[in-house]
Design a protein around this motif. Sequence first.
Motif, PDB file in Angstrom:
ATOM      1  N   GLU A  13      -7.123  -7.500 -23.352  1.00  0.00           N
ATOM      2  CA  GLU A  13      -8.432  -7.562 -23.782  1.00  0.00           C
ATOM      3  C   GLU A  13      -9.216  -7.743 -22.094  1.00  0.00           C
ATOM      4  O   GLU A  13     -10.317  -7.408 -22.091  1.00  0.00           O
ATOM      5  N   THR A  14      -8.627  -8.750 -21.647  1.00  0.00           N
ATOM      6  CA  THR A  14      -9.139  -9.145 -20.272  1.00  0.00           C
ATOM      7  C   THR A  14      -9.246  -7.585 -19.378  1.00  0.00           C
ATOM      8  O   THR A  14     -10.315  -7.452 -18.573  1.00  0.00           O
ATOM      9  N   ALA A  15      -8.280  -7.026 -19.407  1.00  0.00           N
ATOM     10  CA  ALA A  15      -8.263  -5.649 -18.356  1.00  0.00           C
ATOM     11  C   ALA A  15      -9.068  -4.637 -18.723  1.00  0.00           C
ATOM     12  O   ALA A  15      -9.720  -4.132 -18.214  1.00  0.00           O
ATOM     13  N   TYR A  16      -9.385  -4.698 -20.236  1.00  0.00           N
ATOM     14  CA  TYR A  16     -10.223  -3.605 -20.669  1.00  0.00           C
ATOM     15  C   TYR A  16     -11.925  -3.853 -20.304  1.00  0.00           C
ATOM     16  O   TYR A  16     -12.559  -2.938 -20.269  1.00  0.00           O
ATOM     17  N   GLU A  17     -12.074  -5.164 -19.906  1.00  0.00           N
ATOM     18  CA  GLU A  17     -13.469  -5.533 -19.350  1.00  0.00           C
ATOM     19  C   GLU A  17     -13.556  -5.146 -17.783  1.00  0.00           C
ATOM     20  O   GLU A  17     -14.566  -4.960 -17.521  1.00  0.00           O
ATOM     21  N   CYS A  18     -12.690  -4.670 -17.269  1.00  0.00           N
ATOM     22  CA  CYS A  18     -12.550  -4.211 -16.063  1.00  0.00           C
ATOM     23  C   CYS A  18     -13.402  -2.776 -15.705  1.00  0.00           C
ATOM     24  O   CYS A  18     -12.703  -1.703 -16.707  1.00  0.00           O
ATOM     25  N   ASN A  49      -8.758  -5.692  -8.859  1.00  0.00           N
ATOM     26  CA  ASN A  49      -9.855  -6.158  -9.955  1.00  0.00           C
ATOM     27  C   ASN A  49      -8.977  -6.638 -11.179  1.00  0.00           C
ATOM     28  O   ASN A  49      -9.090  -7.678 -11.920  1.00  0.00           O
ATOM     29  N   ILE A  50      -8.031  -5.797 -11.847  1.00  0.00           N
ATOM     30  CA  ILE A  50      -7.322  -6.150 -12.900  1.00  0.00           C
ATOM     31  C   ILE A  50      -6.473  -7.471 -12.620  1.00  0.00           C
ATOM     32  O   ILE A  50      -6.381  -8.384 -13.415  1.00  0.00           O
ATOM     33  N   ILE A  51      -5.744  -7.368 -11.565  1.00  0.00           N
ATOM     34  CA  ILE A  51      -5.015  -8.511 -11.157  1.00  0.00           C
ATOM     35  C   ILE A  51      -5.696  -9.782 -11.184  1.00  0.00           C
ATOM     36  O   ILE A  51      -5.164 -10.782 -11.746  1.00  0.00           O
ATOM     37  N   GLU A  52      -6.626  -9.878 -10.294  1.00  0.00           N
ATOM     38  CA  GLU A  52      -7.375 -11.125 -10.084  1.00  0.00           C
ATOM     39  C   GLU A  52      -8.141 -11.534 -11.581  1.00  0.00           C
ATOM     40  O   GLU A  52      -7.917 -12.703 -11.704  1.00  0.00           O
ATOM     41  N   SER A  53      -8.886 -10.749 -12.294  1.00  0.00           N
ATOM     42  CA  SER A  53      -9.284 -11.158 -13.506  1.00  0.00           C
ATOM     43  C   SER A  53      -7.969 -11.544 -14.552  1.00  0.00           C
ATOM     44  O   SER A  53      -8.330 -12.597 -15.196  1.00  0.00           O
ATOM     45  N   VAL A  54      -7.191 -10.734 -14.681  1.00  0.00           N
ATOM     46  CA  VAL A  54      -6.060 -11.236 -15.467  1.00  0.00           C
ATOM     47  C   VAL A  54      -5.323 -12.496 -15.287  1.00  0.00           C
ATOM     48  O   VAL A  54      -5.056 -13.456 -15.878  1.00  0.00           O
ATOM     49  N   LYS A  55      -5.046 -12.298 -13.728  1.00  0.00           N
ATOM     50  CA  LYS A  55      -4.379 -14.017 -13.411  1.00  0.00           C
ATOM     51  C   LYS A  55      -5.325 -15.232 -13.703  1.00  0.00           C
ATOM     52  O   LYS A  55      -4.604 -16.159 -14.109  1.00  0.00           O
ATOM     53  N   MET A  67      -0.422 -21.747 -18.128  1.00  0.00           N
ATOM     54  CA  MET A  67       0.664 -21.587 -17.469  1.00  0.00           C
ATOM     55  C   MET A  67       0.437 -20.786 -15.972  1.00  0.00           C
ATOM     56  O   MET A  67      -0.749 -20.401 -16.081  1.00  0.00           O
ATOM     57  N   THR A  68       1.548 -20.664 -15.046  1.00  0.00           N
ATOM     58  CA  THR A  68       1.127 -19.931 -13.850  1.00  0.00           C
ATOM     59  C   THR A  68       1.682 -18.479 -14.103  1.00  0.00           C
ATOM     60  O   THR A  68       2.639 -18.210 -14.496  1.00  0.00           O
ATOM     61  N   VAL A  69       0.782 -17.608 -13.398  1.00  0.00           N
ATOM     62  CA  VAL A  69       1.028 -16.262 -13.675  1.00  0.00           C
ATOM     63  C   VAL A  69       1.479 -15.882 -12.123  1.00  0.00           C
ATOM     64  O   VAL A  69       0.835 -16.087 -11.465  1.00  0.00           O
ATOM     65  N   ALA A  70       2.913 -15.847 -12.269  1.00  0.00           N
ATOM     66  CA  ALA A  70       3.570 -15.435 -10.873  1.00  0.00           C
ATOM     67  C   ALA A  70       3.235 -14.058 -10.379  1.00  0.00           C
ATOM     68  O   ALA A  70       3.155 -13.935  -9.041  1.00  0.00           O
ATOM     69  N   LYS A  71       3.163 -13.163 -11.307  1.00  0.00           N
ATOM     70  CA  LYS A  71       3.091 -11.693 -10.916  1.00  0.00           C
ATOM     71  C   LYS A  71       2.181 -10.843 -11.856  1.00  0.00           C
ATOM     72  O   LYS A  71       2.506 -10.890 -13.202  1.00  0.00           O
ATOM     73  N   VAL A  72       1.292 -10.185 -11.463  1.00  0.00           N
ATOM     74  CA  VAL A  72       0.583  -8.941 -12.245  1.00  0.00           C
ATOM     75  C   VAL A  72       1.056  -7.564 -11.745  1.00  0.00           C
ATOM     76  O   VAL A  72       0.302  -7.522 -10.397  1.00  0.00           O
TER      77      VAL A  72
END
Length: 119
Positions: free
Chosen positions: A25-30, A88-94, A103-108
């Motif tokens: 859902e977060t990625a769809y906003e990008c 943009n997806i990586i920053e937003s989703v993380k 929790m920590t997001v290590a990698k996207v």
Amino acid sequence: MKGKMNTEMGQILIDPDVIAQYAGETAYECFGIVGMSMVSMRDGIARLLKRDSLAKGIEVEINENNEITIDFHIIVAYGNNIITIAENIIESVKYKVEEFTGMTVAKVNVIVEGVRVID
């Protein structure tokens, strides 16, 4: 493996499917993303998933240190810079998944499966 957090009142478990749905859902906003993709093993063609089944295009792994790795299989809009869309997806989703889960997001990882022209 489910994400675990211990609190004074007990233990909280978060299913990877919940994280996948939220991340989708977060990625769809990008800007520039047409949708999630699922590659058919039978014919090797990337298929655009409907919004209600977008979690099928996302793989979530949680390691023993409670760190999350998220793989997105996406289709992007023609004419846009793929690097910019992916960043943009990586920053937003993380940011949003860390805020949502604690929790920590290590990698996207963003895997571009196709390009579509938007009418």
